[in-house]
Design an enzyme around this catalytic site. Structure first.
Site, mmCIF file in Angstrom:
data_model
loop_
_atom_site.group_PDB
_atom_site.id
_atom_site.type_symbol
_atom_site.label_atom_id
_atom_site.label_comp_id
_atom_site.label_asym_id
_atom_site.label_seq_id
_atom_site.Cartn_x
_atom_site.Cartn_y
_atom_site.Cartn_z
ATOM 1 N N GLU A 134 0.773 -1.222 -0.070
ATOM 2 C CA GLU A 134 -0.057 -0.053 0.006
ATOM 3 C C GLU A 134 0.810 1.294 -0.068
ATOM 4 O O GLU A 134 0.632 2.209 1.065
ATOM 5 C CB GLU A 134 -0.936 0.146 1.348
ATOM 6 C CG GLU A 134 -1.672 -1.134 1.389
ATOM 7 C CD GLU A 134 -3.034 -1.002 2.362
ATOM 8 O OE1 GLU A 134 -3.044 -0.095 3.167
ATOM 9 O OE2 GLU A 134 -3.875 -1.820 2.357
ATOM 10 N N GLU A 146 -5.043 -8.648 1.148
ATOM 11 C CA GLU A 146 -5.356 -8.328 2.439
ATOM 12 C C GLU A 146 -7.069 -8.079 2.296
ATOM 13 O O GLU A 146 -7.377 -7.674 1.127
ATOM 14 C CB GLU A 146 -5.128 -7.012 3.077
ATOM 15 C CG GLU A 146 -3.593 -7.233 3.495
ATOM 16 C CD GLU A 146 -3.005 -5.889 4.253
ATOM 17 O OE1 GLU A 146 -3.885 -5.025 4.608
ATOM 18 O OE2 GLU A 146 -1.717 -5.645 3.975
HETATM 19 C C1 BG6 Z 1 -3.661 -2.073 5.822
HETATM 20 C C2 BG6 Z 1 -2.460 -2.413 6.096
HETATM 21 O O1 BG6 Z 1 -4.013 -0.916 5.311
HETATM 22 O O2 BG6 Z 1 -4.865 -2.301 6.549
HETATM 23 C C3 BG6 Z 1 -2.353 -2.945 7.358
HETATM 24 O O3 BG6 Z 1 -1.566 -2.780 5.126
HETATM 25 C C4 BG6 Z 1 -3.427 -2.571 8.363
HETATM 26 O O4 BG6 Z 1 -0.839 -2.784 7.876
HETATM 27 C C5 BG6 Z 1 -4.597 -3.212 7.852
HETATM 28 O O5 BG6 Z 1 -3.000 -2.896 9.509
HETATM 29 C C6 BG6 Z 1 -6.022 -2.537 8.734
HETATM 30 O O6 BG6 Z 1 -5.970 -1.182 9.102
HETATM 31 P P1 BG6 Z 1 -5.698 -0.786 10.486
HETATM 32 O O7 BG6 Z 1 -5.436 1.002 10.153
HETATM 33 O O8 BG6 Z 1 -7.173 -0.808 11.041
HETATM 34 O O9 BG6 Z 1 -4.767 -1.317 11.467
#
Ligand code: BG6
Length: 459
Positions: A166, A364
């Site tokens: 990202e 993800e």
């Molecule tokens: C993604 C990232 O943006 O979302 C992760 O690659 C991140 O590192 C995940 O933890 C969830 O977002 P957040 O901000 O709730 O941890």
């Protein structure tokens, strides 16, 4: 079975070094931006929990890999910490870190879990930030050297490499919206950081190709489909600009080797273009990826702006659109993100129709929930909402594949509850629950469900 996935489909999850390893200042690892920011402004982190001891994966990875096996993983993505491997950013390699990553990759492979490795997941070594971070072209070269070092050290056992996770997030967080260090608000500097990140990506790809290794190299992008409020031309224009700024700014150079002309024109018109050289264009052409990781959490809904822009305010993407709150949208209130399962299908269809249907996978997808202990039943978290979330996304993913999308796998964010950027341990995302006090790991209901899905290659 209603939803059967292609043979050899990747079932697994993703995480990152800074969020899981812990040992942030141990065994020679130098501080990153996160270590520095926490030291200077701990109040910016939920409950003032910092990055030092995140999830203790550094010490417990062997046991954790057994848990991965238990919940049906055949693949797992994490990142190498640049500040652990090369503490000065561009100097000597830390042998303790080499030993750790070798042990980790060996353990994964021996347990039938394919390692997918990211080189940069938001964790700029602080020594590099002091030089200006991605604003300084010297840091691009340092990153390329770090990447080459990783390929040489581990390229015979790691077959799937991802330069960045990202890459737009450090741009947004650090240079536009004040949620990452260095907390700058300046579009032109943001554009420079974005552009230099892609140059760093392309240089790393070049090193990978030069080494002729048996594997693939890609990038992981958070693609956030832009949906207009309506088909009114003003709303369509707003959505198109949001798409250019937030998706195509990385997707086009990564897959097509060049930026969309409309994006270049827009930034030129507002005098926000970074400095470019003719050699950059050649470099970017060589940076086209073999495989794309797609992170998908939520859609972006926009409408034409209601009010005129304040000409004295800093230039921002929101000069071109207002966020749109669609009535009836489904929300994850803990994170404030809309849940829209069909988005995953729309992304795959876009990649199929407009990006040559290159090989991709969902790298993800996930749901962070606060206060999960209230779902404890006989010592186990019964997270039906997470099962539902994954199942609905997988249905749309399956539909995409059945229509020809080249999607090779699905990774959940995340394996074990981990530390998050400034939200620390507020929202839990894991298939495995982490007790912060004792560091005990307990598989949630969703983990058991996922094991079945993986075993059956469908549901
Ligand atoms: C993604 C990232 O943006 O979302 C992760 O690659 C991140 O590192 C995940 O933890 C969830 O977002 P957040 O901000 O709730 O941890």
């Amino acid at each position: 079975m209603q939803y059967r996935f292609p043979d050899n489909f990747w079932w697994g999850s993703a995480s990152s070094a800074a969020q899981t390893e812990g040992a942030a200042l141990r065994d020679g690892k130098a501080p990153t931006n996160w270590d520095h920011w926490f030291k200077t402004q701990p109040n910016r982190f939920f409950n003032q929990v910092g990055p030092e001891d995140t999830s203790t994966f550094y010490d417990r990875f062997r046991d954790d890999i057994q848990l991965m096996k238990k919940i049906g993983h055949n693949s797992f993505r994490t990142s190498i910490s640049w500040a652990r491997l090369i503490p000065d950013g561009n100097g000597e390699v830390n042998q303790t870190a080499v030993d750790f990553y070798n042990a980790l990759f060996d353990e994964l492979v021996e347990n039938g879990i394919e390692p997918f490795i990211t080189l940069f997941h938001f964790d700029m070594p602080f020594s590099m930030q002091e030089k200006g971070g991605w604003e300084n072209r010297e840091v691009i070269d340092a990153f390329a050297q770090y990447a080459e070092t990783c390929f040489k050290l581990f390229g015979h056992k790691v077959k799937y490499w991802f330069t960045f996770n990202e890459p737009i997030v450090p741009v947004e967080g650090g240079y536009l919206y004040d949620f990452h260090y260095p907390n700058v608000v300046d579009f032109r500097r943001a554009a420079t950081v974005a552009y230099h990140t892609m140059l760093a990506h392309a240089k790393a790809v070049k090193h990978y190709r030069d080494l002729n290794l048996d594997g693939q190299i890609g990038i992981v992008l958070n693609l956030t489909p832009s949906y207009p409020r309506s088909q009114n031309p003003a709303d369509l224009k707003a959505a198109n600009i949001a798409d250019l700024l937030f998706n195509r700014s990385f997707l086009d150079p990564a897959v097509k080797g060049e930026y969309p002309q409309a994006l270049v024109d827009l930034l030129r018109q507002h005098d926000q273009l970074p400095d470019c050289t003719p050699e950059d264009a050649v470099l970017l052409q060589g940076g086209k990826v073999d495989i794309l990781g797609v992170n998908y959490y939520m859609p972006r809904r926009v409408k034409a702006r209601e009010n005129a822009v304040n000409p004295d305010s800093p230039f921002m993407p929101e000069w071109f659109f207002d966020p749109y709150e669609m009535p009836g949208r489904k929300m994850n209130p803990h994170r404030g993100w809309e849940i829209y399962e069909k988005g995953i299908y729309d992304i795959l269809t876009n990649l199929k129709d407009n990006y040559g249907n290159l090989p991709c996978y969902i790298s993800e997808n996930g749901m962070g929930v606060e206060g999960e202990n209230r779902f404890l039943e006989d010592g186990q978290i019964n997270d039906q909402y997470r099962i539902e979330f994954v199942r609905e996304h997988l249905r749309w993913l399956h539909k995409g594949i059945s229509e020809g999308a080249n999607c090779l796998g699905y990774h959940m964010w995340t394996f074990i509850d981990n530390w998050s950027w400034s939200n620390a341990y507020k929202n839990r995302y894991g298939f495995v629950q982490l007790d912060l006090e004792t560091q005990t790991r307990t598989i949630k209901k969703s983990g058991e469900w996922y094991a079945e899905v993986s075993k059956n290659n469908g549901f």
